[in-house]
Each structure stands twice: as C-alpha cells, then as structure tokens.
Design an enzyme around this catalytic site. Structure first.
Site, PDB file in Angstrom:
ATOM      1  N   GLU A 239      -3.877   8.304   2.169  1.00 52.67           N
ATOM      2  CA  GLU A 239      -5.063   8.946   1.580  1.00 52.67           C
ATOM      3  C   GLU A 239      -6.334   8.767   2.407  1.00 52.67           C
ATOM      4  O   GLU A 239      -7.138   9.685   2.499  1.00 52.67           O
ATOM      5  CB  GLU A 239      -5.304   8.419   0.160  1.00 52.67           C
ATOM      6  CG  GLU A 239      -4.243   8.880  -0.821  1.00 52.67           C
ATOM      7  CD  GLU A 239      -4.538   8.437  -2.250  1.00 52.67           C
ATOM      8  OE1 GLU A 239      -5.464   8.990  -2.856  1.00 52.67           O
ATOM      9  OE2 GLU A 239      -3.848   7.528  -2.742  1.00 52.67           O
ATOM     10  N   HIS A 255      20.118  -3.828   2.935  1.00 56.33           N
ATOM     11  CA  HIS A 255      21.391  -3.305   2.442  1.00 56.33           C
ATOM     12  C   HIS A 255      21.540  -1.820   2.764  1.00 56.33           C
ATOM     13  O   HIS A 255      22.467  -1.177   2.277  1.00 56.33           O
ATOM     14  CB  HIS A 255      21.494  -3.554   0.938  1.00 56.33           C
ATOM     15  CG  HIS A 255      21.475  -5.031   0.618  1.00 56.33           C
ATOM     16  ND1 HIS A 255      22.608  -5.807   0.599  1.00 56.33           N
ATOM     17  CD2 HIS A 255      20.436  -5.868   0.379  1.00 56.33           C
ATOM     18  CE1 HIS A 255      22.279  -7.066   0.334  1.00 56.33           C
ATOM     19  NE2 HIS A 255      20.958  -7.126   0.198  1.00 56.33           N
ATOM     20  N   LYS A 349      -3.873  19.437  -8.518  1.00 59.75           N
ATOM     21  CA  LYS A 349      -4.343  19.247  -9.901  1.00 59.75           C
ATOM     22  C   LYS A 349      -4.848  20.585 -10.470  1.00 59.75           C
ATOM     23  O   LYS A 349      -4.580  20.906 -11.623  1.00 59.75           O
ATOM     24  CB  LYS A 349      -5.447  18.184  -9.952  1.00 59.75           C
ATOM     25  CG  LYS A 349      -4.903  16.770  -9.779  1.00 59.75           C
ATOM     26  CD  LYS A 349      -5.975  15.697  -9.940  1.00 59.75           C
ATOM     27  CE  LYS A 349      -5.380  14.314  -9.804  1.00 59.75           C
ATOM     28  NZ  LYS A 349      -6.315  13.220  -9.885  1.00 59.75           N
TER      29      LYS A 349
HETATM   30  C1  F6R Z   1      -7.687   9.495  -5.254  1.00 64.93           C
HETATM   31  C2  F6R Z   1      -6.509   8.767  -5.643  1.00 64.93           C
HETATM   32  C3  F6R Z   1      -5.445   9.458  -6.447  1.00 64.93           C
HETATM   33  C4  F6R Z   1      -5.750   9.382  -7.959  1.00 64.93           C
HETATM   34  C5  F6R Z   1      -4.660  10.075  -8.772  1.00 64.93           C
HETATM   35  C6  F6R Z   1      -4.849   9.928 -10.268  1.00 64.93           C
HETATM   36  O1  F6R Z   1      -8.575   8.558  -4.672  1.00 64.93           O
HETATM   37  O2  F6R Z   1      -6.386   7.646  -5.291  1.00 64.93           O
HETATM   38  O3  F6R Z   1      -4.223   8.834  -6.143  1.00 64.93           O
HETATM   39  O4  F6R Z   1      -5.844   8.050  -8.341  1.00 64.93           O
HETATM   40  O5  F6R Z   1      -4.635  11.432  -8.454  1.00 64.93           O
HETATM   41  O6  F6R Z   1      -6.141  10.245 -10.681  1.00 64.93           O
HETATM   42  P1  F6R Z   1      -6.938   9.231 -11.621  1.00 64.93           P
HETATM   43  O7  F6R Z   1      -6.968   7.946 -10.863  1.00 64.93           O
HETATM   44  O8  F6R Z   1      -8.275   9.816 -11.815  1.00 64.93           O
HETATM   45  O9  F6R Z   1      -6.139   9.122 -12.874  1.00 64.93           O
END
Ligand code: F6R
Length: 356
Positions: A239, A255, A349
């Site tokens: 990330e 393994h 998303k």
């Molecule tokens: C972005 C990140 C992502 C979010 C994930 C879930 O920095 O680390 O992995 O954590 O998309 O979103 P949240 O944390 O807002 O529930």
C-alpha cells in the site's frame, strides 16, 4: 538513494505526510492509551462471554490480527478473526463482537456487524465515524471514536492499541504496566532513529528500504505474533511502496514453499528474502530458519536478517511493525511514489457500492 536524505524532495513527494504520521507513532500510542482509558464501558453486557470475534478489513483488520496474536496465550475464550461479509455460524448471542473500521464504512465489516446485532451479540465498535458509529449509536452499543484524518493503515496505533487495552480493561487479559512502558519507550527511541533527520548511514529503516529497492520482497514470519508482523510488512509494502510483496510463515513454509525455489531462477534472482531473528524463538524454530536460509540463499539476490528487538511480546511486535511501516514509506520515496493514495482500493469500493 539521495532522496532519503533530502527533506525537500521528500516533502514534495509525500503529499499527505505519511512519513510524518509514522514519525509520530509514539504520540499515537500515547493518545490511544488515553482513549482506551476514557471509554465508558458500563454499557457492555458481558456475563459469561463465550468468545470474542474481531471484525475488520485491510488496515483495520490488522488490529484484530495483532490483538489476537498478542492475547492468544492468555485469553480464556476463543478469539475469532472475521475478514469478510459473514460471521461464522458459531458466533452466538453470548459472544462479544468488536467491529473495527477506520472509516466506519467498509461494507464487509458493516454486514458482519449487522449479523452480530441480529444474533444478539454484544458489540464494541471502533471507528473514526461513518456508518459503524451510527449503527452502534442506534442500537445503544458502545462506540470508540478514534481521531479522523488518517489513512486506516496510518491509524494502526489508534485501532490496535485501543482495542488491545480495552480487552485488558474488560478483564479478558492481563496487561502489565511494565510491558506497556517497555514497548512505549522502545518506540520513542526508534522514532528518533528511524525519522527523516537520521541519515541513511545510521538509520536502519532507510537502510532496509535501500535493500528492498529494485527487488521483489518475500517476508518470512514465524507462527505467532511474528507471522502477523510479516503480513503487516507485506501489506505496508503493497500500500505505501506500491510494490508487489509476498509472505509466508515458519514452520508451515517448510512443508511446501521451501521446495518451490528451484525453477524460475531468472526471476528469483531479482528477489530479496527477509527473515526475522527473534532471540526468544525456540531452538527448533532457530534451526528451521538457519537451515532454510542455507538451502535457498542462492536463489535470491539478497537475504536480509532483521533482529527482533524488545523483551515483551508487545515490545517485539510493535518495534518490528514500526520498522516495516516506516521502511515501506522510504521505499515509496525510492520508487518516486507518493505513499498515501491507494487509488485501486477506492475504485473497488466505489464499484461495489453501485450494487447496494
Ligand atoms: C487504506 C487501508 C485499507 C483499509 C480497508 C478497510 O489505508 O489500509 O486497507 O483499511 O480498505 O477500510 P477501513 O479501514 O476504513 O474499514
């Protein structure tokens, strides 16, 4: 490599100051401690709790992973990590469900939180706001509000430390003042050492980034908390550094994966293997790591051994997480990349939200 010691270039690349967030990790932990102490836990009804399910995805899901790996030896009830839409069937009304989502709007976590409420579970929600906060309030449940304005992965101190300390306050685990003090003082020491003002020559985080640069990293953890740490390194490199990275854990990798390093030598010669060296690991694990490295060393361009620092498990976990987190930000700079944006996550998303 000069960019790592050039604060002006770093500033121009680091649009939302991810390095600054990492440099202030210690302050975040101190604030998380205050938040955990101030939460009103009187509404939590926990007679005969049969188990604890911790929900969360990505950077928020990591909070559950690390909490579980730290408490698993001492907690009297099962701890289940849920990283998806569905709660397992055995999570019943007498379970405590901890829903962690930094934004509060992650659909998998919201779905599992809703199922938990339908089943009559007790809920502890942790977020900076969003839908999860609203759901908790509407249902008279406890919500822990952490500060907003961070990337979820940059708020790991708030998310993980608060949850961990609350499990202590709720009596599920014993946390000693000594282990907290040791962990915090180690992080404060490392903040100085790993920060931008310490030159590459003397800065282990910058040096690590240089070793990872131009090579595909493979991180080998050790079953237990150092497995979670290896996974965290992988996710932070993905990330922040926007770079592929893979991970596995001892002893399981002995393994299967250990025999997988014969072919594709042209590709593996461009890879770097990272192993953790924990003085507290058993002789069996030590010999596994040493033997494995001997057996596969030639397949890699480089093998990096990372000493795990600290006495308590908490200090070891936090200090090793910290090294990986901040090195991944330096690695981003070496790739001329802004560590903060995670555009593909946002696209996914948005695409999925269209189905609602
Ligand atoms: C972005 C990140 C992502 C979010 C994930 C879930 O920095 O680390 O992995 O954590 O998309 O979103 P949240 O944390 O807002 O529930």
């Amino acid at each position: 490599m000069e960019i790592l010691d050039d604060p002006v270039k770093i500033k121009s690349l680091d649009s939302l100051d991810m390095l600054g967030v990492e440099e202030k990790f210690y302050d975040q932990l101190i604030e998380a401690k205050k938040i955990a102490q101030s939460v009103d836990i009187s509404r939590l009804k926990l007679p005969n709790t049969a188990g604890i399910a911790i929900l969360g995805m990505g950077g928020s899901g990591f909070a559950g992973d690390i909490v579980k790996s730290l408490v698993i030896d001492s907690v009297a009830v099962p701890v289940e990590i849920v990283k998806g839409y569905e709660l397992p069937g055995f999570v019943a009304g007498n379970w405590l469900v901890i829903g962690v989502s930094y934004s509060g709007n992650t659909e998998e976590t919201i779905s599992a939180v809703r199922q938990a409420l339908k089943r009559g579970c007790e809920l502890l929600a942790v977020s900076a706001g969003g839908e999860i906060e609203r759901i908790a309030e509407q249902n008279g449940k406890t919500h822990v509000k952490v500060p907003s304005g961070y990337q979820p992965r940059g708020a790991s101190g708030y998310l993980f430390f608060t949850t961990f300390l609350l499990l202590g306050r709720l009596g599920f685990i014993k946390i000693s003042d000594n282990e907290i003090e040791e962990a915090l003082s180690l992080i404060s020491e490392k903040a100085e050492l790993y920060g931008r003002n310490t030159g590459t020559e003397k800065n282990p985080a910058k040096k690590l980034a240089v070793e990872l640069f131009g090579r595909l990293p493979v991180i080998y953890g050790i079953n237990g908390f150092l497995s979670t740490v290896a996974y965290r390194w992988k996710c932070e490199i993905n990330e922040n550094s926007k770079c592929p990275c893979f991970w596995a854990e001892f002893p399981e990798l002995n393994h299967n994966e250990t025999v997988g390093w014969d072919n594709l030598k042209e590709q593996t010669q461009k890879m770097v293997l990272v192993v953790f060296r924990d003085a507290g690991a058993s002789d069996k694990i030590r010999v596994r790591i040493e033997t494995t490295v001997k057996l596969i060393r030639e397949q890699f361009d480089l093998v990096v051994e990372v000493p795990v620092e600290g006495k308590s498990r908490l200090a070891k976990a936090l200090s090793t997480i910290y090294l990986g987190d901040i090195a991944s930000v330096y690695l981003a700079f070496l790739y001329n990349t802004d560590p903060t944006p995670v555009d593909r996550i946002a696209v996914l998303k948005a695409e999925l939200a269209k189905l609602d």
